[in-house]
Write a protein that holds these residues in place. Sequence first.
Motif, PDB file in Angstrom:
ATOM      1  N   LYS A   7      51.844 -98.409  59.555  1.00 29.76           N
ATOM      2  CA  LYS A   7      53.029 -99.102  59.036  1.00 29.76           C
ATOM      3  C   LYS A   7      52.918 -99.357  57.536  1.00 29.76           C
ATOM      4  CE  LYS A   7      55.145 -99.585  62.964  1.00 29.76           C
ATOM      5  NZ  LYS A   7      56.347 -98.870  63.284  1.00 29.76           N
ATOM      6  N   THR A   9      51.228 -97.626  55.245  1.00 25.30           N
ATOM      7  CA  THR A   9      51.352 -96.411  54.443  1.00 25.30           C
ATOM      8  C   THR A   9      52.716 -95.741  54.619  1.00 25.30           C
ATOM      9  OG1 THR A   9      50.243 -95.097  56.163  1.00 25.30           O
ATOM     10  CG2 THR A   9      48.872 -95.989  54.389  1.00 25.30           C
ATOM     11  N   GLY A  11      55.542 -97.161  55.242  1.00 30.01           N
ATOM     12  CA  GLY A  11      56.596 -97.960  54.628  1.00 30.01           C
ATOM     13  C   GLY A  11      56.404 -98.219  53.152  1.00 30.01           C
ATOM     14  N   GLN A  12      55.536 -97.464  52.530  1.00 28.64           N
ATOM     15  CA  GLN A  12      55.236 -97.690  51.115  1.00 28.64           C
ATOM     16  C   GLN A  12      56.476 -97.515  50.247  1.00 28.64           C
ATOM     17  OE1 GLN A  12      52.060 -95.276  49.599  1.00 28.64           O
ATOM     18  NE2 GLN A  12      52.188 -96.128  47.562  1.00 28.64           N
ATOM     19  N   LYS A  13      56.737 -98.510  49.411  1.00 27.96           N
ATOM     20  CA  LYS A  13      57.897 -98.489  48.515  1.00 27.96           C
ATOM     21  C   LYS A  13      57.492 -98.139  47.082  1.00 27.96           C
ATOM     22  CE  LYS A  13      60.863-100.265  51.548  1.00 27.96           C
ATOM     23  NZ  LYS A  13      60.789 -99.451  52.709  1.00 27.96           N
ATOM     24  N   ASN A  14      56.351 -98.641  46.645  1.00 31.26           N
ATOM     25  CA  ASN A  14      55.896 -98.446  45.277  1.00 31.26           C
ATOM     26  C   ASN A  14      54.912 -97.279  45.229  1.00 31.26           C
ATOM     27  OD1 ASN A  14      54.708 -98.551  42.749  1.00 31.26           O
ATOM     28  ND2 ASN A  14      54.584-100.787  42.712  1.00 31.26           N
ATOM     29  N   LYS A  15      55.342 -96.163  44.692  1.00 32.55           N
ATOM     30  CA  LYS A  15      54.505 -94.959  44.647  1.00 32.55           C
ATOM     31  C   LYS A  15      53.391 -95.047  43.598  1.00 32.55           C
ATOM     32  CE  LYS A  15      56.649 -92.993  47.964  1.00 32.55           C
ATOM     33  NZ  LYS A  15      56.058 -92.957  49.283  1.00 32.55           N
ATOM     34  N   ASN A  40      50.391 -89.907  55.280  1.00 34.70           N
ATOM     35  CA  ASN A  40      51.438 -90.784  54.720  1.00 34.70           C
ATOM     36  C   ASN A  40      51.191 -91.083  53.245  1.00 34.70           C
ATOM     37  OD1 ASN A  40      52.791 -90.987  57.141  1.00 34.70           O
ATOM     38  ND2 ASN A  40      51.986 -92.981  57.663  1.00 34.70           N
TER      39      ASN A  40
END
Length: 115
Positions: A7, A9, A11-15, A40
């Motif tokens: 979850k 990794t 759902g990562q928003k900030n790359k 992910n």
Amino acid sequence: FETFVEKLTAGQKNKQIKYHVASRSDNSEEAAKQRRFEHNGADVFSIDVPNIGSAQAIAYDYKALKKAIEISKQNQDRHPIFYVLANRIGPFASHFAKKIHALGGDFYLNPDGHE
């Protein structure tokens, strides 16, 4: 543990954040081929642990954290965050905390387990 990491990794928003995740190797030939892979967008690295009974968990945590610190140093990470699910390295926690703080990082332990 697996669900948490999945979850986190997926759902990562900030790359700009790069996750590095330790995974216990089963010491098989197939595992040897996959020492490091991506899942992910996270860098997953395998940790070999000798068959030493219940002490395997402690050896795994120790080796995984040591390797994570090496990776952070190699990458010259700024303000790395180390998060350990389950605290099986109690006697070694302050040793690792000093090394992580010397990198300018933060060290978090979940003492209750994998939940």
